[in-house]
Design a protein around this motif. Structure first.
Motif, PDB file in Angstrom:
ATOM      1  N   GLY A 129      -3.540  -1.469  -1.636  1.00  0.00           N
ATOM      2  CA  GLY A 129      -3.420  -0.228  -2.388  1.00  0.00           C
ATOM      3  C   GLY A 129      -3.627   1.004  -1.528  1.00  0.00           C
ATOM      4  O   GLY A 129      -3.686   0.933  -0.298  1.00  0.00           O
ATOM      5  N   ASN A 130      -3.717   2.166  -2.186  1.00  0.00           N
ATOM      6  CA  ASN A 130      -3.903   3.440  -1.485  1.00  0.00           C
ATOM      7  C   ASN A 130      -4.752   4.364  -2.351  1.00  0.00           C
ATOM      8  O   ASN A 130      -5.339   3.921  -3.336  1.00  0.00           O
ATOM      9  CB  ASN A 130      -2.533   4.049  -1.132  1.00  0.00           C
ATOM     10  CG  ASN A 130      -1.662   4.278  -2.363  1.00  0.00           C
ATOM     11  OD1 ASN A 130      -2.137   4.723  -3.410  1.00  0.00           O
ATOM     12  ND2 ASN A 130      -0.369   3.982  -2.245  1.00  0.00           N
ATOM     13  N   ASN A 169      -7.995  -1.319  -6.704  1.00  0.00           N
ATOM     14  CA  ASN A 169      -7.619  -1.763  -5.359  1.00  0.00           C
ATOM     15  C   ASN A 169      -8.463  -2.952  -4.918  1.00  0.00           C
ATOM     16  O   ASN A 169      -9.643  -3.041  -5.229  1.00  0.00           O
ATOM     17  CB  ASN A 169      -7.787  -0.626  -4.347  1.00  0.00           C
ATOM     18  CG  ASN A 169      -6.736   0.453  -4.522  1.00  0.00           C
ATOM     19  OD1 ASN A 169      -5.762   0.278  -5.229  1.00  0.00           O
ATOM     20  ND2 ASN A 169      -6.931   1.585  -3.864  1.00  0.00           N
ATOM     21  N   GLY A 174      -4.050   6.479  -4.510  1.00  0.00           N
ATOM     22  CA  GLY A 174      -3.597   6.754  -5.866  1.00  0.00           C
ATOM     23  C   GLY A 174      -3.569   5.540  -6.776  1.00  0.00           C
ATOM     24  O   GLY A 174      -3.497   5.673  -7.999  1.00  0.00           O
ATOM     25  N   THR A 175      -3.605   4.337  -6.204  1.00  0.00           N
ATOM     26  CA  THR A 175      -3.530   3.128  -7.033  1.00  0.00           C
ATOM     27  C   THR A 175      -4.908   2.786  -7.584  1.00  0.00           C
ATOM     28  O   THR A 175      -5.941   3.083  -6.981  1.00  0.00           O
ATOM     29  CB  THR A 175      -2.982   1.941  -6.218  1.00  0.00           C
ATOM     30  OG1 THR A 175      -3.691   1.846  -4.981  1.00  0.00           O
ATOM     31  CG2 THR A 175      -1.506   2.126  -5.917  1.00  0.00           C
ATOM     32  N   PHE A 227       3.401   9.799  -6.740  1.00  0.00           N
ATOM     33  CA  PHE A 227       3.141   8.445  -6.242  1.00  0.00           C
ATOM     34  C   PHE A 227       2.559   8.555  -4.835  1.00  0.00           C
ATOM     35  O   PHE A 227       3.103   9.248  -3.984  1.00  0.00           O
ATOM     36  CB  PHE A 227       4.429   7.617  -6.234  1.00  0.00           C
ATOM     37  CG  PHE A 227       4.958   7.354  -7.616  1.00  0.00           C
ATOM     38  CD1 PHE A 227       4.291   6.508  -8.485  1.00  0.00           C
ATOM     39  CD2 PHE A 227       6.130   7.968  -8.053  1.00  0.00           C
ATOM     40  CE1 PHE A 227       4.772   6.266  -9.769  1.00  0.00           C
ATOM     41  CE2 PHE A 227       6.618   7.739  -9.332  1.00  0.00           C
ATOM     42  CZ  PHE A 227       5.934   6.885 -10.196  1.00  0.00           C
ATOM     43  N   HIS A 228       1.441   7.869  -4.626  1.00  0.00           N
ATOM     44  CA  HIS A 228       0.765   7.932  -3.332  1.00  0.00           C
ATOM     45  C   HIS A 228       1.335   6.883  -2.381  1.00  0.00           C
ATOM     46  O   HIS A 228       1.752   5.811  -2.804  1.00  0.00           O
ATOM     47  CB  HIS A 228      -0.733   7.677  -3.504  1.00  0.00           C
ATOM     48  CG  HIS A 228      -1.462   8.784  -4.198  1.00  0.00           C
ATOM     49  ND1 HIS A 228      -2.549   9.425  -3.655  1.00  0.00           N
ATOM     50  CD2 HIS A 228      -1.251   9.380  -5.411  1.00  0.00           C
ATOM     51  CE1 HIS A 228      -2.978  10.366  -4.503  1.00  0.00           C
ATOM     52  NE2 HIS A 228      -2.217  10.347  -5.566  1.00  0.00           N
ATOM     53  N   SER A 238       3.130  -0.652  -9.650  1.00  0.00           N
ATOM     54  CA  SER A 238       1.855  -0.813 -10.369  1.00  0.00           C
ATOM     55  C   SER A 238       1.834   0.068 -11.615  1.00  0.00           C
ATOM     56  O   SER A 238       1.423  -0.365 -12.696  1.00  0.00           O
ATOM     57  CB  SER A 238       0.665  -0.429  -9.477  1.00  0.00           C
ATOM     58  OG  SER A 238       0.615  -1.218  -8.329  1.00  0.00           O
ATOM     59  N   TRP A 239       2.282   1.312 -11.435  1.00  0.00           N
ATOM     60  CA  TRP A 239       2.318   2.290 -12.544  1.00  0.00           C
ATOM     61  C   TRP A 239       3.203   1.775 -13.684  1.00  0.00           C
ATOM     62  O   TRP A 239       2.814   1.822 -14.852  1.00  0.00           O
ATOM     63  CB  TRP A 239       2.847   3.613 -11.980  1.00  0.00           C
ATOM     64  CG  TRP A 239       3.152   4.692 -12.964  1.00  0.00           C
ATOM     65  CD1 TRP A 239       2.264   5.530 -13.571  1.00  0.00           C
ATOM     66  CD2 TRP A 239       4.456   5.077 -13.436  1.00  0.00           C
ATOM     67  NE1 TRP A 239       2.928   6.404 -14.388  1.00  0.00           N
ATOM     68  CE2 TRP A 239       4.266   6.157 -14.328  1.00  0.00           C
ATOM     69  CE3 TRP A 239       5.756   4.621 -13.184  1.00  0.00           C
ATOM     70  CZ2 TRP A 239       5.326   6.790 -14.968  1.00  0.00           C
ATOM     71  CZ3 TRP A 239       6.814   5.246 -13.823  1.00  0.00           C
ATOM     72  CH2 TRP A 239       6.600   6.310 -14.710  1.00  0.00           C
ATOM     73  N   SER A 286       0.806  -1.224   0.000  1.00  0.00           N
ATOM     74  CA  SER A 286       0.000   0.000   0.000  1.00  0.00           C
ATOM     75  C   SER A 286       0.839   1.273   0.000  1.00  0.00           C
ATOM     76  O   SER A 286       0.318   2.353   0.226  1.00  0.00           O
ATOM     77  CB  SER A 286      -0.926   0.006   1.223  1.00  0.00           C
ATOM     78  OG  SER A 286      -0.151  -0.004   2.411  1.00  0.00           O
ATOM     79  N   HIS A 310       2.796   1.731  -5.523  1.00  0.00           N
ATOM     80  CA  HIS A 310       2.177   2.580  -6.544  1.00  0.00           C
ATOM     81  C   HIS A 310       3.111   2.690  -7.752  1.00  0.00           C
ATOM     82  O   HIS A 310       2.675   2.580  -8.903  1.00  0.00           O
ATOM     83  CB  HIS A 310       1.863   3.968  -5.973  1.00  0.00           C
ATOM     84  CG  HIS A 310       1.049   4.819  -6.906  1.00  0.00           C
ATOM     85  ND1 HIS A 310       0.718   6.125  -6.622  1.00  0.00           N
ATOM     86  CD2 HIS A 310       0.498   4.558  -8.119  1.00  0.00           C
ATOM     87  CE1 HIS A 310      -0.006   6.624  -7.620  1.00  0.00           C
ATOM     88  NE2 HIS A 310      -0.139   5.698  -8.539  1.00  0.00           N
ATOM     89  N   THR A 316      -4.009  -3.854  -7.078  1.00  0.00           N
ATOM     90  CA  THR A 316      -3.141  -3.567  -5.940  1.00  0.00           C
ATOM     91  C   THR A 316      -3.889  -3.913  -4.655  1.00  0.00           C
ATOM     92  O   THR A 316      -5.041  -3.500  -4.486  1.00  0.00           O
ATOM     93  CB  THR A 316      -2.722  -2.087  -5.917  1.00  0.00           C
ATOM     94  OG1 THR A 316      -2.317  -1.699  -7.230  1.00  0.00           O
ATOM     95  CG2 THR A 316      -1.557  -1.867  -4.974  1.00  0.00           C
TER      96      THR A 316
END
Length: 420
Positions: free
Chosen positions: A34-35, A41, A37-38, A359-360, A17-18, A9, A14, A31
């Motif tokens: 995740g968070n 999730n 920004g992802t 990026f989060h 994943s990006w 997370s 992030h 993700t």
């Protein structure tokens, strides 16, 4: 086309994943958890190994494990037992990070350069030992402590206080049942990360993290307040020395001891008089080093993850990097790494210029709005044709983001500029 499940997370996850979503072979990147920004999730926590395995199986996922805790818990072994494709080291291999004592003993018996050390579980003996020394020390909790279980001491009084913090007050819980007291080596710190399949290790771009909370490396250690890549501190001859004396030797020594190391091997390096010493190992990509490194990748990361998992890295073409610098400035919540406010709305994402990416990490998305949800909140990362321009671009983008208790260091990358 395959789906990918990235576990974790943070900012590292992030960034991974990006980058993986850019692969022509990848359909959807999930993700977990995740968070803010992802995308895509999945609300499965990182310690629910069965839940994660079930999801990966049902959704035809190649799984990438980001953080250390599930690796130390044996998630890769579980996935392998179920014949699920997964990237990362086994539980045995993850001991390089999950037990600092195991790692130090491993280095000692395989002649990998590191600081001299002693191990204690008794506070009085540890304090007596410190009083007998004529040099400063670093006191480390044995187990995982989210990057905070290392206390760098400037005097024997500070060392005694550190021993009490870990062994008596149990600030890091069971991670501090045993400690290492090691000689403090003063020099220049750098991060050296390689990708291994158990046979060979391919170096990633060099990078340098900034661990302390305040400018000029003052204040307590954190998980990392920013990073840049590449670092001029590691030139070609030094990179060769680190690769041969530390990285290749680690992978080979593990193999000789019956442990195949697959995944990212991260060596935190201290350079003294031109010689590299291992401060610590991590068995995953660094965070925030991951953010500038992925920004500079000029290859399909998914292909190399698969080759790592299948033991076929030697058949892959050489990796290539953008001929640019990248700088990541971590925006944190004021008060981190101690206590800090959460649930503050963050604005300014629409103003981020081209060539920069946010990026989060410690964020959450509530009805389309982003709120702070952790200590390290965002990693604003930017490219530039010089280190100077990359720094300027990262800080310009950082200035666009705001929330009431935003905090960041103002000197990320500055130590690299001193080399030009």
């Amino acid at each position: 086309m395959v789906n990918v499940l990235v576990i974790g997370s943070g900012g590292r996850e992030h960034a991974l994943s990006w980058k993986l979503s850019q692969s022509s072979k990848v359909d959807t990147v999930f993700t977990a958890p995740g968070n803010g920004g992802t995308k895509n999730n999945v609300s499965i926590p990182v310690d629910d190994l069965d839940g994660l395995a079930d999801f990966a199986e049902k959704n035809n996922c190649f799984t990438v494990v980001g953080p250390e805790a599930p690796l130390a818990a044996g998630i890769v072994d579980k996935f392998n037992e179920k014949n699920l494709k997964v990237f990362g080291p086994s539980k045995n291999a993850a001991q390089l990070e999950s037990s600092k004592i195991w790692a130090k003993n491993f280095m000692k018996r395989n002649d990998i350069p590191t600081a001299r050390f002693e191990i204690f579980d008794d506070a009085k003996k540890a304090q007596d030992y410190v009083k007998s020394l004529d040099y400063n020390v670093v006191v480390k909790a044995d187990g995982l402590a989210a990057g905070k279980g290392v206390i760098v001491c400037n005097s024997s009084d500070e060392a005694i206080s550190a021993i009490q913090t870990i062994l008596i007050k149990k600030t890091f819980g069971d991670a501090g049942n045993r400690i290492i007291i090691e000689e403090r080596i003063d020099g220049i710190e750098a991060s050296y990360i390689a990708l291994s399949d158990g046979n060979i290790a391919i170096p990633m771009a060099s990078s340098q993290d900034h661990k302390r909370i305040f400018d000029d490396d003052k204040g307590p250690n954190t998980g990392g307040m920013g990073a840049y890549s590449p670092t001029p501190i590691i030139d070609d001859s030094l990179a060769k020395k680190i690769q041969e004396k530390i990285i290749d030797k680690t992978i080979q020594s593990m193999k000789n001891e019956g442990i195949v190391f697959k995944g990212f091997l991260y060596a935190g390096i201290m350079l003294k008089d031109g010689e590299p010493y291992v401060l610590e190992y991590n068995v995953r990509m660094g965070d925030p080093e991951c953010q500038p490194i992925t920004m500079r990748m000029d290859f399909d990361l998914y292909d190399y993850f698969v080759a790592s998992a299948t033991g076929e890295l030697s058949s892959m073409p050489p990796i290539s990097w953008k001929n640019q610098y990248a700088v990541c400035v971590v925006l944190a919540s004021q008060g981190y790494p101690e206590s800090y406010p959460k649930n503050e709305e963050i604005t300014g994402f629409d103003s981020i210029p081209d060539g920069a990416y946010v990026f989060h990490a410690g964020t959450k998305n509530v009805d389309g709005k982003i709120f702070s949800n952790g200590g390290r909140v965002l990693g604003v990362t930017a490219l530039g044709d010089s280190l100077e321009s990359a720094i300027a671009n990262a800080y310009n983008a950082s200035d666009m983001i705001s929330w009431p208790h935003k905090f960041c260091r103002k000197d990320i990358g500055k130590k690299g500029l001193d080399y030009f």
